[in-house]
Design a protein around this motif. Structure first.
Motif, PDB file in Angstrom:
ATOM      1  N   GLY A   5       0.849  -1.203   0.188  1.00 44.69           N
ATOM      2  CA  GLY A   5      -0.043  -0.096   0.292  1.00 44.69           C
ATOM      3  C   GLY A   5       0.782   1.184   0.038  1.00 44.69           C
ATOM      4  N   ASP A   6       0.445   2.078   0.923  1.00 46.02           N
ATOM      5  CA  ASP A   6       1.086   3.515   0.849  1.00 46.02           C
ATOM      6  C   ASP A   6       2.198   3.366   2.173  1.00 46.02           C
ATOM      7  OD1 ASP A   6      -0.328   4.731  -1.422  1.00 46.02           O
ATOM      8  OD2 ASP A   6      -1.930   5.072  -0.004  1.00 46.02           O
ATOM      9  N   GLU A   7       2.275   2.429   2.683  1.00 47.82           N
ATOM     10  CA  GLU A   7       3.328   2.246   3.722  1.00 47.82           C
ATOM     11  C   GLU A   7       4.847   2.643   3.288  1.00 47.82           C
ATOM     12  OE1 GLU A   7       2.660   2.328   6.913  1.00 47.82           O
ATOM     13  OE2 GLU A   7       0.407   2.140   6.574  1.00 47.82           O
ATOM     14  N   PRO A   8       5.603   3.244   4.218  1.00 45.85           N
ATOM     15  CA  PRO A   8       7.092   3.341   3.436  1.00 45.85           C
ATOM     16  C   PRO A   8       7.576   2.108   3.651  1.00 45.85           C
ATOM     17  CG  PRO A   8       6.632   4.052   5.819  1.00 45.85           C
ATOM     18  CD  PRO A   8       5.351   3.703   5.244  1.00 45.85           C
ATOM     19  N   ILE A   9       8.466   1.825   2.482  1.00 41.12           N
ATOM     20  CA  ILE A   9       9.373   0.613   2.481  1.00 41.12           C
ATOM     21  C   ILE A   9      10.376   0.736   1.511  1.00 41.12           C
ATOM     22  CG2 ILE A   9       8.148  -0.206   0.290  1.00 41.12           C
ATOM     23  CD1 ILE A   9       8.774  -2.638   3.255  1.00 41.12           C
ATOM     24  N   SER A  10      11.597   0.082   2.023  1.00 44.86           N
ATOM     25  CA  SER A  10      12.964   0.509   1.207  1.00 44.86           C
ATOM     26  C   SER A  10      13.081  -0.451   0.143  1.00 44.86           C
ATOM     27  CB  SER A  10      14.037   0.221   2.149  1.00 44.86           C
ATOM     28  OG  SER A  10      14.187  -0.863   2.417  1.00 44.86           O
ATOM     29  N   TYR A  11      13.852  -0.161  -0.645  1.00 41.88           N
ATOM     30  CA  TYR A  11      14.474  -1.004  -1.969  1.00 41.88           C
ATOM     31  C   TYR A  11      14.829  -2.314  -1.456  1.00 41.88           C
ATOM     32  CZ  TYR A  11      17.565  -1.904  -5.960  1.00 41.88           C
ATOM     33  OH  TYR A  11      18.078  -2.590  -6.950  1.00 41.88           O
ATOM     34  N   PHE A  12      15.583  -2.458  -0.434  1.00 43.27           N
ATOM     35  CA  PHE A  12      16.147  -3.619   0.022  1.00 43.27           C
ATOM     36  C   PHE A  12      15.182  -4.442   0.639  1.00 43.27           C
ATOM     37  CE2 PHE A  12      18.649  -6.810   2.475  1.00 43.27           C
ATOM     38  CZ  PHE A  12      19.361  -7.501   1.515  1.00 43.27           C
TER      39      PHE A  12
END
Length: 430
Positions: A107-114
């Motif tokens: 969804g719109d939650e923050p998540i990093s590339y890794f």
């Protein structure tokens, strides 16, 4: 399509390093917890030799007929290299579909590339049958995105100074982060360590009741005329030299054999023949790799050699220095020249110092875009600190041309300092 997928990942998910497991745990739960639907896993941490250990383990297990999932980072040329599904690289269609699924679940939650890349890998692994999985830590261990798994075996390769901005600038702190992959009652194979790292690992293992299988304690390795000898209380093997170059690869290969011994105890049927086959067939690009074809090689005069290595810290420089010392003992040694680039987060002088006594000169080139790195002029200043003559160059091609124009051929050229630079070289060389 792969380039488009990478651009999508980079534009939507920051490449900044954010340690912690909350984000990936939330995403994996939304995906139905694929990390709990995987085959038996080996979790690999450490500073140097992680990728080589993974390559040996895969080669040996596949030689015994097992289907093996593998997750590594970073990639050299193509993003697909990070995710190997039962012996094959994940294809672009699978990447696109599973990235979409991961993004929808996040969804719109923050998540990093890794984070999202790791979740994608676990999702892919959960849908393709395999008998074994090998998971390489991205950075550190305790708070690395991969540390949500429950492995059957942990492995820690030599620990040195790297990522000090995140893991701390004291070896005991770095070792504590790496030892964070140890799990309650799960055995762990430990490669060669400095005393301080060994003590930290032992203390963490004691708290968790994790049995340790350590080089120099529970198992030994010694070089022989034809390769190396591996010895433990239950196993004694005379083995051929591994296909990967460098004396340090004997430790990496022996660590893999120690892991295989643990797998055998868990009823994996990996015999001595499979171990020998894996040692001879193993491939792991940009780890003291001699380039033997391609446009960069073809542009060199007869008798010249072009080598590539992605090592980027002081311990890697020491390993390369040992190889350079061995080269110098050849009956008619080729003069050694370096071409390098390094990130500003790395100890450039520490990396170059062991090589400076063997290389006649160096050329510094720009770092691939997207990373904080020394300019060629700044890199040359770092080389000068350790007494290495260095000239800045506009790119790899210009560096090679300048060496050929100003130094007598034949020569041996080592391109080094970064896996990112190594990837750019491999891409340019086809």
């Amino acid at each position: 399509m792969t380039d488009a997928i990478v651009q999508r990942l980079m534009s939507h998910h920051p490449r900044v390093i954010t340690l912690g497991l909350e984000r990936i745990e939330r995403l994996l739960k939304n995906l139905g917890s694929p990390e709990k639907k995987l085959p038996p896993l080996i979790h690999v941490a450490g500073t140097n030799g992680k990728g080589s250990l993974v390559a040996y383990l895969r080669a040996m297990a596949e030689a015994a007929g097992y289907r093996v999932h593998v997750y590594t980072s970073p990639h050299l040329v193509h993003f697909n290299e990070r995710i190997r599904l039962a012996g094959r690289l994940i294809d672009d269609r699978e990447l696109d579909e599973m990235l979409t699924e991961c993004e929808q679940a996040n969804g719109d939650e923050p998540i990093s590339y890794f984070d999202i890349t790791t979740a994608l890998a676990f999702l892919a692994f959960s849908r393709v049958p395999a008998e074994l999985g090998i998971i390489e830590v991205g950075m550190g261990g305790r708070y690395d995105s991969t540390n949500v798994i429950e492995p059957m075996l942990s492995a820690i390769t030599p620990i040195g100074y790297d990522h000090t901005g995140f893991l701390g600038d004291k070896l005991e702190n770095i070792a504590g982060e790496k030892a964070g992959i140890l799990k309650h009652a799960v055995p762990a194979v430990i490669g060669r360590q400095r005393d301080v790292s060994a003590s930290v690992i032992a203390a963490e293992a004691a708290k968790l009741g994790s049995p340790l299988f350590r080089l120099g304690r529970e198992w030994q390795v010694a070089s022989t005329a034809s390769g190396f000898a591996y010895q433990s209380d239950l196993v004694s093997l005379d083995l051929p030299a591994p296909a990967l170059a460098g004396a340090h690869q004997l430790d990496n290969a022996a660590t893999a054999v120690a892991c295989i011994e643990r797998l055998r105890a868990a009823k994996f049927a990996i015999d001595d023949k499979a171990i020998r086959t894996g040692l001879k067939s193993v491939e792991w690009p940009a780890r003291l790799q001699q380039l033997t074809k391609g446009p960069l090689v073809e542009a060199l005069p007869p008798g010249c050699e072009l080598w590539l290595d992605g090592g980027h810290n002081e311990d890697c420089g020491i390993a390369l220095g040992r190889m350079a010392s061995d080269w110098a003992k050849e009956p008619a040694p080729l003069p050694l020249y370096l071409v390098f680039a390094m990130q500003t987060t790395k100890d450039a002088s520490g990396f170059l110092r062991p090589l400076a006594r063997h290389a006649l000169a160096a050329r510094a080139v720009p770092f691939p875009e997207g990373h904080a790195a020394y300019t060629p002029v700044e890199a040359c200043a770092k080389a000068a600190e350790v007494g290495l003559d260095c000239v800045p160059a506009n790119d790899i091609g210009a560096a090679l041309e300048d060496l050929l124009a100003t130094q007598p051929a034949p020569m041996r050229i080592l391109i080094c300092g970064s896996l990112y630079l190594a990837g750019a070289v491999l891409a340019r060389n086809g």
